[in-house]
Design an enzyme around this catalytic site. Structure first.
Site, PDB file in Angstrom:
ATOM      1  N   GLU A 259      17.142 -34.852  26.721  1.00 33.03           N
ATOM      2  CA  GLU A 259      17.097 -34.682  25.264  1.00 33.03           C
ATOM      3  C   GLU A 259      18.302 -35.330  24.597  1.00 33.03           C
ATOM      4  OE1 GLU A 259      16.667 -30.450  25.437  1.00 33.03           O
ATOM      5  OE2 GLU A 259      18.838 -30.184  25.560  1.00 33.03           O
ATOM      6  N   PRO A 260      18.369 -36.650  24.658  1.00 38.78           N
ATOM      7  CA  PRO A 260      19.524 -37.340  24.099  1.00 38.78           C
ATOM      8  C   PRO A 260      19.440 -37.454  22.575  1.00 38.78           C
ATOM      9  CG  PRO A 260      18.180 -38.790  25.484  1.00 38.78           C
ATOM     10  CD  PRO A 260      17.393 -37.573  25.228  1.00 38.78           C
ATOM     11  N   GLY A 261      20.585 -37.366  21.951  1.00 36.25           N
ATOM     12  CA  GLY A 261      20.674 -37.650  20.530  1.00 36.25           C
ATOM     13  C   GLY A 261      21.481 -38.923  20.355  1.00 36.25           C
ATOM     14  N   ARG A 298      32.983 -37.041  11.393  1.00 35.47           N
ATOM     15  CA  ARG A 298      33.326 -37.027  12.822  1.00 35.47           C
ATOM     16  C   ARG A 298      34.790 -37.372  13.122  1.00 35.47           C
ATOM     17  NH1 ARG A 298      31.007 -40.136  16.234  1.00 35.47           N
ATOM     18  NH2 ARG A 298      30.606 -38.608  17.850  1.00 35.47           N
ATOM     19  N   TYR A 302      36.283 -34.197  15.059  1.00 33.19           N
ATOM     20  CA  TYR A 302      36.666 -34.256  16.459  1.00 33.19           C
ATOM     21  C   TYR A 302      37.230 -35.601  16.910  1.00 33.19           C
ATOM     22  CZ  TYR A 302      31.442 -33.923  16.421  1.00 33.19           C
ATOM     23  OH  TYR A 302      30.128 -33.978  16.112  1.00 33.19           O
ATOM     24  N   CYS A 328      40.084 -34.918  -1.852  1.00 32.36           N
ATOM     25  CA  CYS A 328      41.432 -34.431  -2.134  1.00 32.36           C
ATOM     26  C   CYS A 328      41.959 -33.557  -1.012  1.00 32.36           C
ATOM     27  CB  CYS A 328      41.456 -33.712  -3.468  1.00 32.36           C
ATOM     28  SG  CYS A 328      40.961 -34.837  -4.770  1.00 32.36           S
ATOM     29  N   TYR A 356      25.059 -37.930  14.155  1.00 33.01           N
ATOM     30  CA  TYR A 356      25.965 -36.923  13.606  1.00 33.01           C
ATOM     31  C   TYR A 356      26.794 -37.456  12.443  1.00 33.01           C
ATOM     32  CZ  TYR A 356      24.498 -34.998  18.009  1.00 33.01           C
ATOM     33  OH  TYR A 356      23.728 -34.574  19.043  1.00 33.01           O
TER      34      TYR A 356
HETATM   35  C1  LIG Z   1      23.116 -31.539  20.528  1.00 30.51           C
HETATM   36  C2  LIG Z   1      22.205 -31.327  21.625  1.00 30.51           C
HETATM   37  C3  LIG Z   1      21.680 -32.414  22.335  1.00 30.51           C
HETATM   38  C4  LIG Z   1      22.056 -33.846  22.067  1.00 30.51           C
HETATM   39  O1  LIG Z   1      23.341 -34.159  22.496  1.00 30.51           O
HETATM   40  P1  LIG Z   1      23.884 -35.668  22.454  1.00 30.51           P
HETATM   41  O2  LIG Z   1      25.285 -35.589  22.889  1.00 30.51           O
HETATM   42  O3  LIG Z   1      23.741 -36.149  21.038  1.00 30.51           O
HETATM   43  O4  LIG Z   1      23.026 -36.480  23.338  1.00 30.51           O
HETATM   44  C5  LIG Z   1      20.781 -32.141  23.323  1.00 30.51           C
HETATM   45  N1  LIG Z   1      20.408 -30.872  23.611  1.00 30.51           N
HETATM   46  C6  LIG Z   1      20.883 -29.808  22.949  1.00 30.51           C
HETATM   47  C7  LIG Z   1      20.426 -28.456  23.307  1.00 30.51           C
HETATM   48  C8  LIG Z   1      21.797 -29.999  21.945  1.00 30.51           C
HETATM   49  O5  LIG Z   1      22.283 -28.933  21.294  1.00 30.51           O
END
Ligand SMILES: *Cc1c(COP(=O)(O)O)cnc(C)c1O
Length: 401
Positions: A259-261, A298, A302, A328, A356
């Protein structure tokens, strides 16, 4: 991507502006599916929270991706984008039982990350299969805010509590159909993945009705020119073989999920902002832009690094700048950055602005959130209008004194 095209887009849509290239998203998506092509059943669930514009979700649907969601609103966006609820997994943390139940009625795969909710859910809905989020207690990830699988993390059910999970399953008659982990972001070392997967296989073996194992995400992407990133191809080689072997041992073809973002959308996005002021102080030269951490938080939140290019003067002489926002408060995007000479009015381009960035944008300082443009087949489409003053007042009830 050509800087000249991005510059044209700021002329057409004004600044600040987010731009996303679907070609890059597709390229990254295919990298994973190809790396794991030896696995019979593979499902990639794009993590919606990284970038949640409905058109981006629809593009993922076109790629045959599934979705990973963390709120009922993300689930609704996914359904609105046309996803089959069976291809949506819902992985909340610390939400109410009511929300989980409501998502379950939509036919979405539920993933539960704590024992008390698991027990309550199992008692009330023993016929709805759920996935469990396991915390393998592996330290992974770029820094403490984005590492979520270690011992102190609030995420997941501890690996040491598996006997307890088994008791809940037995007592309620519920079915566990999936095992999940997500140990953090920016994981470089694929051995961490491989070690954590062994733990998941061990857990999976103890349940009879597993349909899928979800290895989460956390793939690192390069931010600097010489950065290294997760070697997804190598991970594919190592994990696919082990996974197939596990399916044999388990006696069933199960689905491998990720599940990559960030990996899918980070490099696809650019953030464009105009320089309002160039200010020479005794110690540095500031370039102040028409944006701030209200649009891209971001770096401040972080310490993430976003490469910054002056696309109005890409061939200029390099100088050193601190690029700051108009909020500000201390609002620094990058200090001491080598950028080609900046003049007021120039457009700066922030790289890796797909994940993000917009999704964390706010109206702080009562500013409008930026517009978003998607590039699909070399054409640009406005996928979110710039906000207006009405959006700022929207929902405020005006009280008459
Ligand atoms: C945020 C999140 C992701 C995605 O993480 P990335 O670092 O963007 O790939 C996948 N799974 C879960 C449960 C998350 O909370």
């Amino acid at each position: 991507m050509e800087y000249q095209d991005l510059l044209e887009l700021t002329k057409k849509y004004d600044s600040p502006l987010y731009v996303y290239y679907t070609d890059t998203i597709e390229y990254q998506y295919r990298r994973i599916t190809e790396a794991f092509s030896d696995v019979n059943k593979l499902q990639i669930n794009y993590a919606v929270k990284a970038l949640s514009n409905i058109n981006i979700l629809k593009f993922f649907k076109k790629l045959d991706s599934g979705l990973d969601t963390v709120s009922i609103q993300e689930v609704r966006l996914g359904l609105e984008a046309g996803f089959d609820p069976k291809k949506i997994i819902y992985t909340p943390n610390g939400v109410s039982l009511e929300e989980i139940e409501e998502v379950a009625t939509k036919g979405v795969q539920i993933n539960i990350d704590n024992l008390s909710i698991l027990e309550l859910f199992g008692q009330k809905h023993p016929d709805i299969p759920v996935c469990i989020r396991i915390n393998p207690h592996i330290m992974a990830g770029g820094n403490s805010k984005i590492s979520v699988g270690h011992i102190d993390s609030k995420f997941g059910i501890s690996i040491h509590q598996v006997p307890h999970i088994l008791r809940v399953v037995e007592n309620t008659g519920m079915t566990i159909n999936g095992i999940h982990m997500h140990t953090g972001s920016d994981i470089l070392d694929i051995d961490t993945f491989v070690r954590a997967s062994e733990i998941l296989f061990d857990v999976a073996k103890q349940f009879k009705n597993i349909d899928f194992i979800d290895f989460g995400s956390g793939f690192k992407v390069p931010y600097k020119d010489d950065d290294i990133s997760t070697d997804i191809e190598q991970l594919g080689v190592q994990l696919s073989e082990r996974f197939n072997q596990f399916c044999q041992e388990y006696g069933k073809e199960i689905t491998l999920m990720f599940e990559p973002g960030k990996f899918l959308v980070s490099a696809a996005g650019y953030f464009l902002a105009r320089v309002n002021v160039v200010k020479q102080t005794t110690s540095t030269v500031f370039a102040g832009i028409d944006s701030g951490f209200n649009h891209l938080i971001r770096p401040m939140m972080y310490d993430s690094y976003h490469k910054i290019t002056n696309i109005s003067n890409p061939e200029g002489r390099d100088r050193y700048y601190s690029v700051v926002g108009y909020i500000c408060e201390t609002d620094t995007f990058g200090s001491n950055r080598r950028i080609s000479e900046i003049s007021e009015g120039d457009i700066l381009c922030f790289h890796n602005a797909g994940a993000y960035c917009f999704s964390m944008a706010s109206n702080y300082n009562s500013r409008y959130r930026p517009a978003e443009v998607m590039i699909y087949k070399q054409e640009d489409f406005l996928i979110r209008k710039r906000e207006t003053f009405d959006d700022i007042l929207n929902n405020q009830q005006v009280f008459e004194f």
